[in-house]
Structure formats: C-alpha cells, structure tokens
Design a protein around this motif. Structure first.
Motif, PDB file in Angstrom:
ATOM      1  N   LYS A  12      -7.260  -4.969   6.642  1.00 30.96           N
ATOM      2  CA  LYS A  12      -7.097  -6.269   5.995  1.00 30.96           C
ATOM      3  C   LYS A  12      -5.933  -7.091   6.537  1.00 30.96           C
ATOM      4  O   LYS A  12      -5.938  -8.309   6.428  1.00 30.96           O
ATOM      5  CB  LYS A  12      -6.931  -6.090   4.472  1.00 30.96           C
ATOM      6  CG  LYS A  12      -8.205  -5.594   3.790  1.00 30.96           C
ATOM      7  CD  LYS A  12      -8.056  -5.505   2.285  1.00 30.96           C
ATOM      8  CE  LYS A  12      -8.070  -6.865   1.637  1.00 30.96           C
ATOM      9  NZ  LYS A  12      -7.999  -6.759   0.147  1.00 30.96           N
TER      10      LYS A  12
ATOM     11  N   THR B 279      -7.053   0.849   4.932  1.00 31.42           N
ATOM     12  CA  THR B 279      -7.403  -0.442   4.326  1.00 31.42           C
ATOM     13  C   THR B 279      -6.391  -1.512   4.721  1.00 31.42           C
ATOM     14  O   THR B 279      -6.769  -2.654   5.028  1.00 31.42           O
ATOM     15  CB  THR B 279      -7.445  -0.307   2.796  1.00 31.42           C
ATOM     16  OG1 THR B 279      -8.346   0.725   2.438  1.00 31.42           O
ATOM     17  CG2 THR B 279      -7.894  -1.617   2.157  1.00 31.42           C
ATOM     18  N   LYS B 280      -5.121  -1.140   4.728  1.00 34.78           N
ATOM     19  CA  LYS B 280      -4.092  -2.089   5.157  1.00 34.78           C
ATOM     20  C   LYS B 280      -4.336  -2.502   6.606  1.00 34.78           C
ATOM     21  O   LYS B 280      -4.243  -3.686   6.952  1.00 34.78           O
ATOM     22  CB  LYS B 280      -2.703  -1.462   5.001  1.00 34.78           C
ATOM     23  CG  LYS B 280      -2.294  -1.249   3.545  1.00 34.78           C
ATOM     24  CD  LYS B 280      -1.015  -0.432   3.407  1.00 34.78           C
ATOM     25  CE  LYS B 280       0.205  -1.158   3.929  1.00 34.78           C
ATOM     26  NZ  LYS B 280       1.468  -0.414   3.585  1.00 34.78           N
TER      27      LYS B 280
ATOM     28  N   LYS C 114      -3.838   3.434   3.930  1.00 34.92           N
ATOM     29  CA  LYS C 114      -3.296   2.933   5.202  1.00 34.92           C
ATOM     30  C   LYS C 114      -4.396   2.286   6.025  1.00 34.92           C
ATOM     31  O   LYS C 114      -4.206   1.230   6.638  1.00 34.92           O
ATOM     32  CB  LYS C 114      -2.663   4.080   5.999  1.00 34.92           C
ATOM     33  CG  LYS C 114      -1.341   4.560   5.422  1.00 34.92           C
ATOM     34  CD  LYS C 114      -0.803   5.731   6.239  1.00 34.92           C
ATOM     35  CE  LYS C 114      -0.130   6.752   5.350  1.00 34.92           C
ATOM     36  NZ  LYS C 114      -0.009   8.068   5.999  1.00 34.92           N
TER      37      LYS C 114
END
Lengths: 236, 236
Positions: A149, A145-146, A143
């Motif tokens: 990014k 990382t989302k 989560k």
DNA sequence: CGTCCTTTTGAACATTGTCAAACACTGTGG
DNA sequence: CCACAGTGTTTGACAATGTTCAAAAGGACG
C-alpha cells in the motif's frame, strides 16, 4: 497401520521452533498421527476453501501459497524448509484461505489438526511456541500489506532485491530464487511490468542477467529504495 | 497509587473473548496493572517503532491503525469497541508495526504487555483465547491482502459496500461509518479516485448521498462485485 | 459571514495492464 | 547433431487504471 517416522524426519521436525521446547511425550503423541510424503513438483497440496485437516511442515523442497479470485491468481508466499504453513486455519479449525502447491520435489509432513489443538491444551511450552510463531506470521503479513500500500511496484522490487541481497550475506551478486513470473505475482504486478521495472532499476545500479542480479551501486539503490526495518526486516 | 478500575469497565473487559474464560485470579492480576483513560479525538496513542509496553483495549469510541513510509500514509484498520489492538507486538515483545490514533472521543484500557505474557504462561484458557484471537487477526490480514492483490479498486469498493450492508443487517440503505478520505486510504486509493469509483458504481445500482449509501439493484451489484467468503466474511 | 476542511470535478500525466509478437532457453525425439 | 515444441521472458503499441494538481463546490462551526 502406522509405521512411525524415520528418525531423520523426527529430529528435523523436532528442531523446528514450534516443537523445540515441548515435552517428549507430547511431541510423541503429535507425531503418532503424522505422516511424511514426497511430492513431485507442481502438485496442489491444498485448495483454498478446503477443511483444514492437517498442519503442514515443509522438510525439503519448497511450497508456494497462492490465492485465486475471479479467474485471477496471486502468489502470496513461498515456504522454505523447515517451516510450517497454514497454521492459523489449523488453530481456528476453519477453511484454508490459501491454496498450496509444491514448486519442486518436496518432502512434506502432515500433522492432523485436531492433534495440534489437543496437544496445545496439554503443553504450555507448545502453546507458547504456537503463539509466538503465529504472531510472527501476523507481523510478516502486516509488513507485506505496508509494502503493497505504501510503495510503487518499482520501490517494491528495489526493496525485494535488497532483502534478497541481505539473505545472500550482502554479496554484490546473487541469484533470484524465484521464477520471474512468480516474483511478479508476489510483488503484485504482471511479468511484463516486472521486466520493465528491472530495466528502470538500471539507473540505480542494478544489472540483471537471467536470474543473476548484481548491485553495482549499493548507495544509489538504497537511496531510492529507502528500506525500513518495520517493513523489510525478517525477524522484528 | 493504583485505585483499581470501575466495575463497569471491568465487566466490559471481562466480556471480551480474550478474557471471557480465564480464571478470576488471573483476570484480577491482569487488571491490577491496567489503567483506563479517556482520550479526545485525533490523539496519537502509539507510533510505529515504539516499544510495545501495553496491550490496548478500545472500550468506547474508535481507533485507526495506520502506517507511514517515505511521507506517505496508509490506513490499515479501524478498531471498534470492544476489541484489542496491537496484540502480536505484545506477544513478541517487538516494536509496533503500526501507529494508532483515536478517531473520536474514546475510552481505552492499557494492559502492561509483560503481564499479558506472564498470565499467558499461567492460564491455559487465556493462552487458548489469545491464539484463537491472533489466528483470527492473521486471517483477516490475509483476506485484506487477497482483496488488494486480486481486485481492482472498483471491485474493492463494491465488495466493501456489500460487507457494510451485511454489517447493517442487509438494509438497502446504510451509512458509511468512515470519512471518505479514510475509506479511500483503507481501500488503497486516493480520495479523488474513490469519488470517481462511487460514480462508476452508479451503473450497478449504487446511489450515494453524502455518507448515505443506497443499493438499488442488489443482484447487479453482487454480479459485479462477486463477493467471496474467503475474502469478505468476517468470522470464517 | 468567513474560515477550514472535505469532497467533487476537470485536465494532464504517470503507471500499470493487455495483447501480440519476437526472442531465449530447455529438453525431446528424430 | 539438429529441428522442434513448449515454456518463460522481453518488447512494442495501445488501453485501462490510477495519480497529481488546481480549482470549484459543499458542509461544519465559530
């Protein structure tokens, strides 16, 4: 000579998801080699690259996980009581990927990693609990990382505030539980940029006074932040 | 009526770390509900938010994990044979956090998630293997986060190239195994920015010809990239 | 050959980081 | 009580980095 842990510590550890359902004997043998220590603030508990000799449990206070590379540092997570950290390294018997330091005066338990691995093989309940815990950790990093990014820093801040608000029982006013410089690092930005980001959120109904945040236009902020359970939920 | 898997598929699955050491009977009951299917390229296998009914195993071809938010999309990982994906969601019986699509023609096994969880409780070897695998996945996401937060896009590209080079047996010349637009998304940048980043790496001894990369000055590139085992190693 | 898609390039723009300085807050010691 | 140092935060000017948009160039394929 090992004197054993005080009952209060033992029962606190026992209430952790990780140890909740396990056999008494196995819990006992896990606690045999465990010791608990009080640390002052700003003590570096472990350094990335170190051998993972212990699994850590924060009983009180708080701990920051952070990483360094090429003279840069980034705050990766904040560990609040009662929870473990550095579980994956313990399981794999691999060097820590993150360093850890106390943020405040903290009471911390150290469980020898080899005992964790040994009891894992004996106690199916414990094994089940570890897998569940590890899967949760994995999903929380995904989560994150989302978040990194797919969102701009302003969107990350807006969603961070909404998560904190939820944590504070949906109050319109709440306190940041993190120094701003640390928050900036958590969100992957500089303190200067964070300061400006707070200003930019004024137009979406966010007032800032020191560590005190008030959300004056919930709908407007949510419309901008577009929170998503697959990024912003704690437990799913 | 379920006809059972071909022996070639069975032995390939069996050779996976995850299933290697488990009891024959347990492996059998896991395979009972499993089916294998060939998919054409660009087929969406799962969508984030879906219930995690199956654990997936890529037997041949390749699969991209990606996530979307607010009309943006980001490539999270590429799964090559033979490995599983979406293990954490299976374990927690929680919705997928990522979507998956085939990149090329792929042969993929689907194992019912409930069977994975059931066999986990019966087979200690399997439980051990799952935890080890999950810890590895966790650590690889943490490394990716460090890469994203501690490095500029140029540094990420340089280190990506060094990792690919290592994967290709330290050859001075090798092929990118990813479309550039996809690589850009993996590295958290736009295709335009990637194109310019390649140009910038010329001064550190990197030649690019289509998908063919040649590293003409290893020392110079490494001096710039500063690869770090705690970010760039596959297995640690 | 034309079509579709990816990649590259250029220019304008937006975002974020850096550096320096001012400001605010805290706690110390005179 | 005040002056002071130390730290964290904010501000402004500027540089670096990254994105967007438009267009051209290159490849793959019917």
């Amino acid at each position: 000579m090992h004197l054993g842990l005080p009952d209060s510590d033992l029962s606190e550890m026992r209430s952790l998801h990780l140890f909740e359902d396990m056999d008494d004997t196995h819990f006992g043998s896990l606690m045999q080699g465990t010791y608990v220590q009080n640390f002052p603030p700003q003590i570096e508990l472990i350094a990335e690259g170190d051998r993972s000799d212990f699994l850590y449990v924060v009983l009180s206070g708080s701990v920051e996980l952070f990483s360094c590379w090429n003279r840069r540092e980034s705050s990766m997570a904040t560990i609040l009581p009662v929870s473990t950290f550095i579980l994956a390294a313990t399981i794999r018997d691999a060097p820590y990927l993150m360093s850890a330091r106390t943020l405040e005066k903290s009471r911390i338990a150290l469980i020898p990693s080899q005992d964790v691995r040994a009891v894992f093989d004996l106690d199916a309940q414990f094994a089940r609990a570890i897998v569940t815990e590890l899967a949760l950790c994995y999903r929380s990093v995904v989560k994150n990382t989302k978040d990194l990014k797919l969102r701009t820093s302003l969107e990350r801040l807006a969603n961070y505030l909404l998560r904190q608000q939820r944590y504070s029982g949906m109050a319109n006013e709440f306190e940041l539980r993190l120094e701003k410089r640390r928050l900036a690092s958590v969100l992957g930005m500089t303190p200067e940029n964070l300061s400006r980001a707070f200003k930019n959120l004024k137009s979406y109904g966010v007032r800032v006074d020191g560590n005190r945040i008030s959300i004056t236009d919930q709908a407007d902020l949510e419309k901008f932040a577009k929170p998503d359970p697959l990024i912003d939920s704690y437990s799913i």
